[in-house]
Design an enzyme around this catalytic site. Structure first.
Site, short mmCIF file in Angstrom:
data_model
loop_
_atom_site.label_atom_id
_atom_site.label_comp_id
_atom_site.label_asym_id
_atom_site.label_seq_id
_atom_site.Cartn_x
_atom_site.Cartn_y
_atom_site.Cartn_z
N LYS A 16 0.85 -1.20 0.00
CA LYS A 16 0.00 0.00 0.00
C LYS A 16 0.88 1.24 0.00
O LYS A 16 2.06 1.20 0.35
CB LYS A 16 -0.92 0.03 1.23
CG LYS A 16 -0.21 0.02 2.61
CD LYS A 16 0.23 1.39 3.11
CE LYS A 16 0.98 1.30 4.44
NZ LYS A 16 1.85 2.42 4.74
N PRO A 70 9.51 -4.99 -0.60
CA PRO A 70 10.66 -4.82 0.29
C PRO A 70 10.20 -4.62 1.73
O PRO A 70 9.25 -3.87 1.96
CB PRO A 70 11.36 -3.57 -0.25
CG PRO A 70 10.38 -2.89 -1.13
CD PRO A 70 9.39 -3.92 -1.60
N GLY A 95 7.91 0.99 4.46
CA GLY A 95 6.79 1.93 4.51
C GLY A 95 5.68 1.54 3.56
O GLY A 95 4.75 2.32 3.32
N LEU A 96 5.74 0.31 3.03
CA LEU A 96 4.76 -0.14 2.03
C LEU A 96 3.76 -1.14 2.60
O LEU A 96 2.94 -1.70 1.86
CB LEU A 96 5.50 -0.75 0.83
CG LEU A 96 6.41 0.23 0.07
CD1 LEU A 96 7.28 -0.52 -0.94
CD2 LEU A 96 5.58 1.31 -0.63
N GLY A 97 3.85 -1.40 3.89
CA GLY A 97 2.85 -2.24 4.55
C GLY A 97 2.96 -3.72 4.23
O GLY A 97 1.99 -4.46 4.44
N GLY A 98 4.10 -4.18 3.75
CA GLY A 98 4.22 -5.59 3.34
C GLY A 98 3.90 -6.56 4.47
O GLY A 98 3.10 -7.49 4.28
N SER A 151 2.18 -6.06 7.18
CA SER A 151 0.77 -5.94 7.58
C SER A 151 -0.13 -6.65 6.58
O SER A 151 -1.12 -7.30 6.94
CB SER A 151 0.36 -4.46 7.65
OG SER A 151 1.17 -3.77 8.57
N SER A 152 0.21 -6.51 5.29
CA SER A 152 -0.58 -7.15 4.24
C SER A 152 -0.47 -8.67 4.34
O SER A 152 -1.46 -9.40 4.21
CB SER A 152 -0.08 -6.67 2.88
OG SER A 152 -0.93 -7.11 1.86
N ASP A 158 -1.86 -1.00 10.76
CA ASP A 158 -2.16 -1.01 9.32
C ASP A 158 -2.85 -2.29 8.87
O ASP A 158 -3.29 -2.38 7.72
CB ASP A 158 -0.86 -0.88 8.50
CG ASP A 158 -0.42 0.58 8.37
OD1 ASP A 158 -1.23 1.48 8.65
OD2 ASP A 158 0.74 0.79 7.96
O1 C5P Z 1 0.56 -0.54 15.38
P1 C5P Z 1 1.99 -0.71 14.99
O2 C5P Z 1 2.67 -1.81 15.78
O3 C5P Z 1 2.21 -0.85 13.54
O4 C5P Z 1 2.70 0.65 15.38
C1 C5P Z 1 4.10 0.80 15.52
C2 C5P Z 1 4.36 2.00 16.42
O5 C5P Z 1 3.95 3.20 15.77
C3 C5P Z 1 3.58 1.95 17.73
O6 C5P Z 1 4.32 1.33 18.74
C4 C5P Z 1 3.37 3.40 18.04
O7 C5P Z 1 4.50 3.91 18.70
C5 C5P Z 1 3.31 4.07 16.69
N1 C5P Z 1 1.94 4.37 16.22
C6 C5P Z 1 1.28 5.46 16.75
N2 C5P Z 1 0.01 5.76 16.31
C7 C5P Z 1 -0.58 5.01 15.36
C8 C5P Z 1 0.09 3.89 14.81
C9 C5P Z 1 1.35 3.60 15.27
O8 C5P Z 1 1.81 6.17 17.62
N3 C5P Z 1 -1.81 5.32 14.94
#
Ligand code: C5P
Length: 293
Positions: free
Chosen positions: A21, A102, A106-109, A111-112, A144
């Site tokens: 994404k 990759p 930052g492309l959400g791989g 998570s996808s 994500d």
């Molecule tokens: O949810 P995820 O594990 O992908 O997020 C990684 C880090 O990014 C979290 O630990 C948090 O510090 C930050 N984050 C945030 N607000 C969001 C999504 C992520 O502060 N909406």
């Protein structure tokens, strides 16, 4: 895929292609009481993809073509364990992941892959979980992940768990440039660098949603990412990559998610191909992709 192993013919196999994404907008509205940030974002799936194969196995046995992603931290493996735990399903699955996206770009791989694992195993194990039942599991895996249970073009709010599908964006070609800059916990650290003066009120996202509702083509002026305020001093060498993409013909350069991938809109496939080729000739990792409904 090759022919099935002798003795395994006829056993069910599920193959799917989790897509990457980009965030067309990514606004932070403020800090939440739970320590996360309140976001307003339009996310869009693109044609860059991984391959995920699910096959019969007595236990959960994950394999990945990238050794660095074989460990237990891989979101797809965590998704499989979580679904098995929550559903009480006694079955296993051999899960093979072939990365085309990759990682940590930052492309959400990741998570996808996690969302596809939830959906794929839901089907493979015959659990019959609805999307609404999978959503809280996706949210536990990462902010994500819920978006990828929908894909296409969607408005994302809250910390990422509120997903509203939007009218599909007209097909748009993009050139991605992914620098090889790896920084542990970069998303968390980038959020930590944001200050109240970087917060917005969702106006960029609303403007894009209006454009999508009228079927307008995507313009660079619709694209917004709060992390551009802090990313260029955070990722060493990112500014040089930005200049390389500009010099190769990318009109305006944007950051993908929490980076470090950069992208530029291309007028069409041939122009995108030419920009990508110029970058590749300099030994840079570039991809030509198209948005996917
Ligand atoms: O949810 P995820 O594990 O992908 O997020 C990684 C880090 O990014 C979290 O630990 C948090 O510090 C930050 N984050 C945030 N607000 C969001 C999504 C992520 O502060 N909406």
């Amino acid at each position: 895929m090759g022919a099935p192993l002798p003795g395994l013919e006829g056993l069910p196999v599920i193959t799917c292609h989790p897509r990457a994404k980009i965030n067309l907008t990514l606004e932070v509205l403020g800090l939440r009481l739970d320590g996360y940030h309140q976001v307003a974002s339009v996310l869009q799936t693109i044609s860059l993809q991984d391959t995920l194969i699910l096959e019969e196995s007595d236990d959960l046995s994950p394999r990945c073509n990238l050794a660095s992603l074989e460990g237990e931290g891989n979101l797809a493996w965590r998704a499989a364990s979580l679904l098995r735990e929550v559903s009480g399903c006694p079955r296993g699955a051999a899960i093979t992941l072939e990365k085309g996206i990759p990682p940590a770009a930052g492309l959400g791989g990741g998570s996808s892959d996690a969302a596809a694992t939830l959906q794929g195993l839901n089907q493979f194990w015959g659990l019959g979980f609805s999307r609404e039942r999978l959503l809280p599991l996706a949210s536990r895996l990462g902010s994500d992940v819920p978006f990828f249970l929908y894909g296409g073009t969607a408005l994302v709010a809250g910390r990422g768990e509120q997903v509203t599908p939007l009218p599909p964006l007209p097909s748009t070609w993009l050139v991605l440039l992914t620098p090889s800059i790896e920084i542990p916990e970069k998303t968390k650290r980038l959020y930590g660098l944001l200050r109240p003066e970087h917060f917005t009120r969702g106006e960029h996202t609303r403007r894009l949603v209006q454009a999508l509702e009228t079927g307008s083509a995507l313009a660079s002026s619709h694209v917004y990412n709060v992390f551009e305020e802090v990313a260029f001093s955070f990722f060493p060498g990112l500014e040089e990559h930005r200049r390389a993409l500009l010099q190769a013909g990318g009109g305006q350069v944007h950051l993908a998610g929490s980076g470090p991938t950069l992208f530029a809109l291309a007028a069409g496939q041939p122009e995108g191909e030419a920009i990508k080729e110029r970058l590749a000739r300099e030994g840079l990792r570039a991809y030509l992709v198209v948005t996917c409904p």
